[in-house]
Design a protein around this motif. Structure first.
Motif, PDB file in Angstrom:
ATOM      1  N   ALA A 108       0.829  -1.202   0.000  1.00  0.00           N
ATOM      2  CA  ALA A 108       0.000   0.000   0.000  1.00  0.00           C
ATOM      3  C   ALA A 108       0.867   1.257   0.000  1.00  0.00           C
ATOM      4  O   ALA A 108       0.574   2.232  -0.707  1.00  0.00           O
ATOM      5  N   THR A 111       2.606   1.703  -3.665  1.00  0.00           N
ATOM      6  CA  THR A 111       1.687   2.117  -4.722  1.00  0.00           C
ATOM      7  C   THR A 111       1.164   3.527  -4.480  1.00  0.00           C
ATOM      8  O   THR A 111       1.026   4.315  -5.417  1.00  0.00           O
ATOM      9  N   THR A 112       0.878   3.859  -3.223  1.00  0.00           N
ATOM     10  CA  THR A 112       0.399   5.206  -2.908  1.00  0.00           C
ATOM     11  C   THR A 112       1.460   6.243  -3.238  1.00  0.00           C
ATOM     12  O   THR A 112       1.166   7.297  -3.830  1.00  0.00           O
ATOM     13  N   ASN A 115       1.722   6.685  -7.057  1.00  0.00           N
ATOM     14  CA  ASN A 115       0.569   7.411  -7.602  1.00  0.00           C
ATOM     15  C   ASN A 115       0.565   8.878  -7.211  1.00  0.00           C
ATOM     16  O   ASN A 115       0.094   9.729  -7.968  1.00  0.00           O
ATOM     17  N   ILE A 116       1.087   9.195  -6.026  1.00  0.00           N
ATOM     18  CA  ILE A 116       1.144  10.599  -5.595  1.00  0.00           C
ATOM     19  C   ILE A 116       2.046  11.416  -6.507  1.00  0.00           C
ATOM     20  O   ILE A 116       1.759  12.572  -6.813  1.00  0.00           O
ATOM     21  N   SER A 122       3.162   6.728 -12.700  1.00  0.00           N
ATOM     22  CA  SER A 122       2.328   5.545 -12.512  1.00  0.00           C
ATOM     23  C   SER A 122       2.232   4.750 -13.806  1.00  0.00           C
ATOM     24  O   SER A 122       2.313   3.523 -13.814  1.00  0.00           O
ATOM     25  N   GLN A 271      -5.843   1.649  -7.568  1.00  0.00           N
ATOM     26  CA  GLN A 271      -5.798   2.787  -6.662  1.00  0.00           C
ATOM     27  C   GLN A 271      -5.861   4.089  -7.440  1.00  0.00           C
ATOM     28  O   GLN A 271      -6.487   5.065  -7.007  1.00  0.00           O
ATOM     29  N   SER A 275      -8.922   6.747  -6.672  1.00  0.00           N
ATOM     30  CA  SER A 275      -8.689   8.116  -6.219  1.00  0.00           C
ATOM     31  C   SER A 275      -9.381   9.122  -7.124  1.00  0.00           C
ATOM     32  O   SER A 275      -9.852  10.160  -6.665  1.00  0.00           O
ATOM     33  N   LEU A 306      -5.770   9.702  -2.571  1.00  0.00           N
ATOM     34  CA  LEU A 306      -4.825   8.586  -2.621  1.00  0.00           C
ATOM     35  C   LEU A 306      -4.477   8.104  -1.219  1.00  0.00           C
ATOM     36  O   LEU A 306      -4.347   6.897  -0.973  1.00  0.00           O
ATOM     37  N   LEU A 307      -4.327   9.051  -0.292  1.00  0.00           N
ATOM     38  CA  LEU A 307      -4.014   8.669   1.087  1.00  0.00           C
ATOM     39  C   LEU A 307      -5.171   7.906   1.723  1.00  0.00           C
ATOM     40  O   LEU A 307      -4.963   6.960   2.498  1.00  0.00           O
ATOM     41  N   THR A 309      -7.431   5.986   0.098  1.00  0.00           N
ATOM     42  CA  THR A 309      -7.442   4.629  -0.451  1.00  0.00           C
ATOM     43  C   THR A 309      -6.265   3.805   0.077  1.00  0.00           C
ATOM     44  O   THR A 309      -6.395   2.605   0.315  1.00  0.00           O
ATOM     45  N   GLY A 310      -5.115   4.460   0.282  1.00  0.00           N
ATOM     46  CA  GLY A 310      -3.976   3.761   0.851  1.00  0.00           C
ATOM     47  C   GLY A 310      -4.241   3.309   2.271  1.00  0.00           C
ATOM     48  O   GLY A 310      -3.833   2.213   2.675  1.00  0.00           O
TER      49      GLY A 310
END
Length: 430
Positions: A108, A111-112, A115-116, A122, A271, A275, A306-307, A309-310
Motif C-alpha cells: 500500500a 503504490t500510494t 501514484n502521488i 504511474s 488505486q 482516487s 490517494l491517502l 485509499t492507501g
C-alpha cells in the motif's frame, strides 16, 4: 485484470466446466464485452473521470447518479485493499519470514507513493510491471508447447467441448470467469487526463477486454491440453503444480513471480482509478469538497484521495481473501448494469435528433444488463446483504444532502463542458 490471473484460477474454471476452461473464458469475454461497449459509448459522449457515476447523473438523473456513485464506492474503496491483500498472501507464501500484515503495509505504501508523484510515473511503472507479467505468462505458454511436443495430448478438441461438457456447467464456469474482468472500467476514470479522450478511452475499454480475453482463452487452452479434464489432486495449488510439470520447480517459482508482479501492477492501477472517483465526487460536493475535491498544485494528483485509499489497507489486515472479495463485486456489477441502462436512456432521449442505432443502443446494452444482473444473482447472500446495507446508507446520505429532496443533488457544473462536444456529428452506432 492481471495477465497471470488465468493461471491462478484455471483449476476452478476447469473443474466447473468439466475440462473446457477456454470455452468458459470465451463465453465470459463475450458477455463482459457487451458492457464494455456500453462504457465505450458513454465515455465518448461524456469524457469525464467519474465513470458510471457521471453517466448515470447525465442520463438518468443526479439522485440516481449519486446512488450509483455511492454503490461503486464500495467497489472502488475496497478493491485496492483486496489487490494488496492477494499480493501480500502470495509474497508471504514466497517469503514466509515477512508476515502478511507487513507486506500489506509495504504494498500500500509503495503504490500510494508512486501514484502521488503523478499519472506519468504511474503509467511508466505500470507498463514495465505489466510487460514483465505478460512476458512470464507467455514464457509459461511456450513451456506448455514444448511439453506438448513430447507428450501428445489425447484430443485437441476436448478442451473446447467434450463428452462431459454441459451448457449449464460452461455457463456456471463463465460466470466465475467473468469476475476476472472486473476493474476494466477503471480506464474511464482517467478520461480527464487522456489526450483525445472521446476516441482514446472507448477504444481502450474495448481493447482491454478483447486482449485480456484472447490471452486468457489461449493460455487456458494450452493448460487444458497439458491437463485434460477438470479433476485435480489439489485444485488450490494447480496453478503452481502445472508450471512444475512443464518446466520444473525453478521455473514454477519464476511463473509464481508473474502473479506477484501482476498483482502489484493491478494494485497500482486500481488505486489510481479509485482516487479519481473520490476526487470527482468531492469536486461535485457529494463528498466533503475541501478534502476530496482538491488537486495537489505540484503533482496534479488528488493526494488526499490517494491517502484515503492507501489507508484502506488497514481494513484488510484482519480479513481473509474470501471475505474481502465477497462484497466488492456488488458495487461493480450494479455499476455495470446501470451503465447499460444509461445507453438505452441515451437512445430514448436522442433517437429523434441524433443518429443512434437500435442494435448498438438498445439490443446490446439490454443483453449486457441481463448478463450483469445474472452475475449479481450469483453473489453470496453475505455480499448481497452488505451491498443492500451500503445502498441504504447512501440513500440516507442523499436525503441529508438534499434535505429530503427539497434541494438539488450537489453537482459540479463546469464538468458539463466535457459532455458531447460535437453533438451534430454523432457517428451512427451498431
Amino acid at each position: 485484470m492481471s495477465p497471470s490471473l488465468v493461471m491462478v484460477i484455471f483449476e476452478v474454471i476447469a473443474a466447473a466446466s468439466a475440462g473446457t476452461a477456454p470455452t468458459a473464458f470465451v463465453l465470459a469475454t463475450g458477455a463482459i464485452l457487451l458492457t464494455a461497449l456500453s462504457y465505450a459509448k458513454m465515455a465518448r459522449h461524456h469524457p469525464a473521470s467519474g465513470s458510471a457515476y457521471v453517466y448515470a447523473r447525465k442520463q438518468i438523473g443526479s439522485p440516481i447518479g449519486f446512488l450509483v456513485g455511492w454503490s461503486i464506492l464500495l467497489d472502488y474503496l475496497f478493491l485496492p485493499m483486496v489487490a494488496w491483500l492477494v499480493q501480500s498472501v502470495y509474497l508471504n507464501a514466497q517469503f514466509p519470514a515477512v508476515p502478511v500484515w507487513a507486506w500489506m503495509l509495504i504494498n500500500a505504501g509503495l503504490t500510494t507513493l508512486i501514484n502521488i508523484f503523478g499519472v506519468v510515473l504511474s503509467d511508466r511503472v505500470n507498463r514495465v510491471l505489466t510487460g514483465l507479467a505478460v512476458f512470464l505468462v507467455l514464457l509459461f505458454a511456450a513451456y506448455c508447447l514444448v511439453y506438448l511436443g513430447h507428450h501428445q495430448p489425447t484430443s485437441y478438441t476436448a478442451p473446447v467441448w467434450n463428452a462431459h461438457t454441459s451448457l449449464d456447467g460452461v455457463s456456471t464456469a463463465a460466470a466465475v470467469a467473468a469476475y476476472s474482468y472486473l476493474g476494466f472500467d477503471a480506464v474511464t476514470t482517467l478520461s480527464e487526463e487522456t489526450l483525445d479522450a472521446e476516441r482514446t478511452i472507448p477504444r481502450a475499454v474495448v481493447l482491454v477486454i478483447a486482449i485480456g480475453g484472447v490471452l486468457f482463452a489461449v493460455v487456458a487452452y494450452l493448460m487444458q491440453l497439458v491437463h485434460a479434464g477438470g479433476v485435480f489432486g489439489d485444485p488450490q495449488v494447480a496453478g503452481y503444480t502445472m508450471p512444475i510439470q512443464v518446466g520444473g520447480v525453478f521455473f514454477a517459482d519464476w511463473t509464481n513471480l508473474a502473479g506477484i508482479v501482476g498483482g502489484f501492477a493491478s494494485g497500482l492501477a486500481v488505486q489510481l482509478g479509485s482516487s479519481r472517483l473520490l476526487f470527482v465526487m468531492g469536486r461535485d460536493g457529494v463528498l466533503p469538497k475541501r478534502f476530496f475535491g482538491a488537486l495537489n498544485a505540484r503533482t496534479g494528483t488528488p493526494v488526499r484521495c490517494l491517502l484515503v485509499t492507501g489507508a484502506m489497507c488497514v481494513v484488510g489486515l484482519g480479513l481473509s481473501v474470501e471475505t474481502a472479495t465477497s462484497f466488492i463485486n456488488f458495487g461493480a456489477l450494479l455499476g455495470f448494469t446501470v451503465v447499460n441502462v444509461c445507453v438505452i436512456a441515451y437512445f430514448v432521449r436522442n433517437r429523434r435528433t441524433r443518429r443512434v442505432g437500435v442494435l448498438g443502443y438498445v439490443v446490446l446494452p439490454a443483453l449486457g444488463a441481463c448478463v450483469t444482473v445474472y452475475l449479481l444473482t450469483r453473489l453470496s447472500a453475505v455480499a448481497l446483504a452488505i451491498g443492500a446495507c451500503w445502498l441504504v446508507c447512501g440513500f440516507v446520505c442523499l436525503l441529508w444532502l438534499t434535505r429530503g429532496f427539497r434541494r438539488p443533488t450537489p453537482e459540479f457544473r463546469p464538468a458539463d463542458t466535457h459532455a458531447d462536444p460535437n453533438p451534430a456529428t454523432e457517428p451512427s452506432a451498431a
